[in-house]
Design a protein around this motif. Structure first.
Motif, PDB file in Angstrom:
ATOM      1  N   ARG A 102      38.021  45.989  51.656  1.00 43.47           N
ATOM      2  CA  ARG A 102      38.066  45.851  50.193  1.00 43.47           C
ATOM      3  C   ARG A 102      39.423  45.397  49.642  1.00 43.47           C
ATOM      4  O   ARG A 102      39.624  45.378  48.437  1.00 43.47           O
ATOM      5  CB  ARG A 102      37.652  47.146  49.458  1.00 43.47           C
ATOM      6  N   ILE A 103      40.359  45.057  50.536  1.00 40.16           N
ATOM      7  CA  ILE A 103      41.692  44.721  50.026  1.00 40.16           C
ATOM      8  C   ILE A 103      41.715  43.354  49.340  1.00 40.16           C
ATOM      9  O   ILE A 103      42.617  43.047  48.563  1.00 40.16           O
ATOM     10  CB  ILE A 103      42.752  44.816  51.134  1.00 40.16           C
ATOM     11  N   CYS A 104      40.706  42.524  49.609  1.00 40.51           N
ATOM     12  CA  CYS A 104      40.663  41.195  48.978  1.00 40.51           C
ATOM     13  C   CYS A 104      39.981  41.248  47.609  1.00 40.51           C
ATOM     14  O   CYS A 104      39.680  40.197  47.035  1.00 40.51           O
ATOM     15  CB  CYS A 104      39.934  40.215  49.883  1.00 40.51           C
ATOM     16  N   THR A 105      39.741  42.442  47.104  1.00 38.29           N
ATOM     17  CA  THR A 105      39.053  42.576  45.807  1.00 38.29           C
ATOM     18  C   THR A 105      39.782  41.800  44.703  1.00 38.29           C
ATOM     19  O   THR A 105      40.992  41.915  44.548  1.00 38.29           O
ATOM     20  CB  THR A 105      38.944  44.068  45.406  1.00 38.29           C
ATOM     21  N   CYS A 106      39.006  41.001  43.979  1.00 39.03           N
ATOM     22  CA  CYS A 106      39.527  40.222  42.845  1.00 39.03           C
ATOM     23  C   CYS A 106      38.630  40.475  41.644  1.00 39.03           C
ATOM     24  O   CYS A 106      37.541  41.034  41.785  1.00 39.03           O
ATOM     25  CB  CYS A 106      39.476  38.719  43.169  1.00 39.03           C
ATOM     26  N   ASP A 149      47.901  43.872  37.580  1.00 35.94           N
ATOM     27  CA  ASP A 149      48.503  45.166  37.947  1.00 35.94           C
ATOM     28  C   ASP A 149      47.450  46.106  38.520  1.00 35.94           C
ATOM     29  O   ASP A 149      47.692  46.834  39.478  1.00 35.94           O
ATOM     30  CB  ASP A 149      49.152  45.819  36.716  1.00 35.94           C
ATOM     31  N   GLU A 150      46.250  46.053  37.922  1.00 37.18           N
ATOM     32  CA  GLU A 150      45.167  46.934  38.383  1.00 37.18           C
ATOM     33  C   GLU A 150      44.756  46.594  39.823  1.00 37.18           C
ATOM     34  O   GLU A 150      44.571  47.477  40.665  1.00 37.18           O
ATOM     35  CB  GLU A 150      43.978  46.779  37.428  1.00 37.18           C
ATOM     36  N   LEU A 151      44.653  45.299  40.106  1.00 36.47           N
ATOM     37  CA  LEU A 151      44.275  44.883  41.470  1.00 36.47           C
ATOM     38  C   LEU A 151      45.369  45.249  42.473  1.00 36.47           C
ATOM     39  O   LEU A 151      45.092  45.718  43.573  1.00 36.47           O
ATOM     40  CB  LEU A 151      44.008  43.373  41.520  1.00 36.47           C
ATOM     41  N   ASP A 152      46.605  45.033  42.082  1.00 39.43           N
ATOM     42  CA  ASP A 152      47.717  45.393  42.980  1.00 39.43           C
ATOM     43  C   ASP A 152      47.718  46.889  43.279  1.00 39.43           C
ATOM     44  O   ASP A 152      47.977  47.312  44.400  1.00 39.43           O
ATOM     45  CB  ASP A 152      49.065  45.002  42.353  1.00 39.43           C
ATOM     46  N   LEU A 191      54.748  44.402  51.237  1.00 41.92           N
ATOM     47  CA  LEU A 191      54.400  43.592  50.057  1.00 41.92           C
ATOM     48  C   LEU A 191      54.211  44.480  48.824  1.00 41.92           C
ATOM     49  O   LEU A 191      54.652  44.146  47.733  1.00 41.92           O
ATOM     50  CB  LEU A 191      53.121  42.790  50.346  1.00 41.92           C
ATOM     51  N   TYR A 192      53.535  45.629  49.025  1.00 39.38           N
ATOM     52  CA  TYR A 192      53.261  46.523  47.890  1.00 39.38           C
ATOM     53  C   TYR A 192      54.335  47.606  47.728  1.00 39.38           C
ATOM     54  O   TYR A 192      54.143  48.568  46.993  1.00 39.38           O
ATOM     55  CB  TYR A 192      51.852  47.120  48.031  1.00 39.38           C
TER      56      TYR A 192
END
Ligand code: FES
Length: 232
Positions: free
Chosen positions: A48-52, A77-80, A115-116
C-alpha cells in the motif's frame, strides 16, 4: 493499444490504456514509492505504499489501470504521512538492524525510512523471535528482515517457472522458504538474481558481501526515486 488522457500532479499525459498509474508516472519521471511492486511481474497491491489520490480516492498506483480523464495526485502531506506510517510499521514488525545488514545502502525499506526521515517508529517494536536459515549452499534466508512482499515467489513463478520460493505456515507465522530440490543446482548468477529480487536483506548470497563499502552504495549516494525523477 488505445490512448487515454490523464492528469498527474496537474500535468496532462497521453498514456496507453493498458498501463497502470504507476507505469505511466514512471514513464514520465514522476516518482511514486513502491515496495511489493517489481517491474516485469504482475502487481499484487499488498504493501500500500504506492497509495495516491486517484479521482479523489486513496488507491494503489501499482494496481490501478489508467482511465480517460483520470486525475492523480502523487504527493500530499496526508499521503506522505500514510507512507511513512507503513514504513514505521514494517520496522516495528520485524527485526531490522541496518548497520549489520549486507543490504544496507541497497535496501528499499531503509531508503524509504531515510526519505521519510524516520528516526524511531511511533509503534512499539514487536521483536519477533525469527530464525536465520543458512542451510542452502548459495543463499541465506533471514526471516527477521522479510517484509512478506512475495516478490521472490511471484518473480520466479511468472518469469521463470517453476518457482524456487514458497510461503509456508499461516497468519503471523507465514514465512518464505526454499524449494530445496529445485534450488539444489542454483549457480552464482541465479543466487544473485534471487538476492536482487528482495527489496530488503531477507535473501542474501553466501560467500559474497561488502564488495561495495557501506556509505558508497546505491541509496547512500542518491535518495530512492531520484533516478526516476528529473529525467527528460
Ligand atoms: Fe503498490 Fe505495494 S507497491 S501496493
Amino acid at each position: 493499444m488505445s490512448k487515454v488522457l490523464i492528469t498527474i500532479d496537474g500535468k496532462g499525459f497521453l498514456a496507453d490504456s493498458e498501463k497502470t498509474v504507476l507505469e505511466v508516472a514512471r514513464e514520465n519521471h514522476i516518482y511514486i514509492p513502491t515496495l511489493c511492486n517489481l517491474e516485469g511481474i504482475k502487481p499484487q497491491g499488498s504493501c500500500r505504499i504506492c497509495t495516491c489520490m486517484i479521482d479523489g480516492r486513496m488507491m494503489t498506483a501499482c494496481t490501478t489501470p489508467v482511465n480517460n480523464g483520470m486525475v492523480v495526485v502523487t504527493k500530499t502531506d496526508e499521503l506522505d504521512k500514510l507512507r511513512s506510517k507503513i514504513v514505521e510499521l514494517l520496522f516495528a514488525e520485524g527485526n531490522h538492524f541496518c548497520p549489520a545488514c549486507e543490504r544496507s545502502g541497497n535496501c528499499e525499506l531503509q531508503a524509504l525510512a531515510y526519505l521519510y526521515k524516520i528516526m524511531v517508529p511511533e509503534f512499539d517494536y514487536i521483536f519477533p523471535n525469527r530464525d536465520v536459515d543458512a542451510t542452502h549452499p548459495k543463499l541465506i534466508l533471514d526471516h527477521n528482515r522479510c517484509i512478506l512482499c512475495k516478490r521472490c515467489i511471484r518473480r520466479k513463478k511468472e518469469a521463470e517457472n517453476p518457482t524456487w520460493f514458497v510461503f509456508e505456515n499461516r497468519g503471523n507465522h507465514v514465512k518464505i522458504n526454499f524449494d530445496h530440490e529445485l534450488t539444489a543446482d542454483m549457480d552464482d548468477e541465479m543466487a544473485q538474481k534471487a538476492m536482487d529480487t528482495c527489496p530488503v536483506g531477507a535473501i542474501i548470497r553466501k560467500e559474497k558481501g561488502y564488495d561495495v563499502p557501506i556509505g558508497r552504495r546505491k541509496y547512500d549516494l542518491h535518495p530512492i526515486g531520484s533516478d526516476i525523477e528529473g529525467k527528460e
